[in-house]
Motif scaffolding. Sequence first.
Motif: not given
Length: 312
Positions: A7, A38-39, A42, A134, A136, A166, A168, A183, A258, A261
């Motif tokens: 990530t 966040d990641t 994960t 991954h 976000t 994600d 997010n 995104c 997270d 995921c």
Amino acid sequence: MAYDLVTVSAILCEIMRKELDKPLDKPADFTGPYASGDTPITVNIAAKLGAKTAVIGSVGPDPFGKCFKAQMVSSGVDVSMVKDIPGASTGCAFVCYYSDGSRDFLYHSRHAAAGMTHAEDLDMEKLQGTKWFHLTGYNMSVSKSLQETCYRIVDELPEGSRISFDPNIRPESLSVEEVRELCRPVIEKASIIFPSKTEAALFTGCATDEEGCRLWADQGKLVVLKNGSEGCIIYQGNEKIPVPSFQVEEVDPTGAGDTFCGAFLTALIEGKPLSECGRFACAAGAMSVRKQGPMEGAPSRAELEAFLKAHS
């Protein structure tokens, strides 16, 4: 050995209020720092569950940077692509919780080391063979350089690699419309999308999440709608698989989605059926809210399997 999951992150440490209903504009006690982002949450749970993971990002040469790396290393996450930025401070986030379940965040990331990762920092040769990247919406909204870093991964996606996304959405960063446009290139390439409530409708322009998830599924994507304490709904083609959650005593909900995921991707990598991936992820997400701190409640593989057995 190639990575299972990699990530890109606006790396943070989190400092939170000890008590409910203590707004950030008033004096009150804090606890922390806790490694966050966040990641990173994960890949942290994925590593604890047995996946080979890595995080790409930047920290300052300071105690918060040490805190973040120590947490990652203790869980088994590769931090060799986390860069120290001389003269910069590690990003941080302050958070408070309210009795009604809402939260307030105050971020110091855009002009901290968190926002200073650049596309040219990527070692694409090292990333060959990665199974999943991954990404976000939040990370793409932090800075132009982080956005371009994510775009480079999408544009130069190694053969056999796939994108997990994600949305997010963080209203503290950019508007929904701005994040949606940022995104778009990632969503187009994503094989899996993990929207939370309202995000499928917002990102697709559909009237409901159900319609938005089905639209993405019709485009060939695996869609996993995160419904918090209600569990999740998995959409693949014409198939719709609801998966219930688990009832636990909640202490700190930050990072549950997270964690979900990371557990779901780990189960998917292991070849588990989709319904089992959902149950595996719901259990990990539920377990993660039982301790204060976004990664403190993340279970080990043995703990997660014991929890699932106890709730069979």
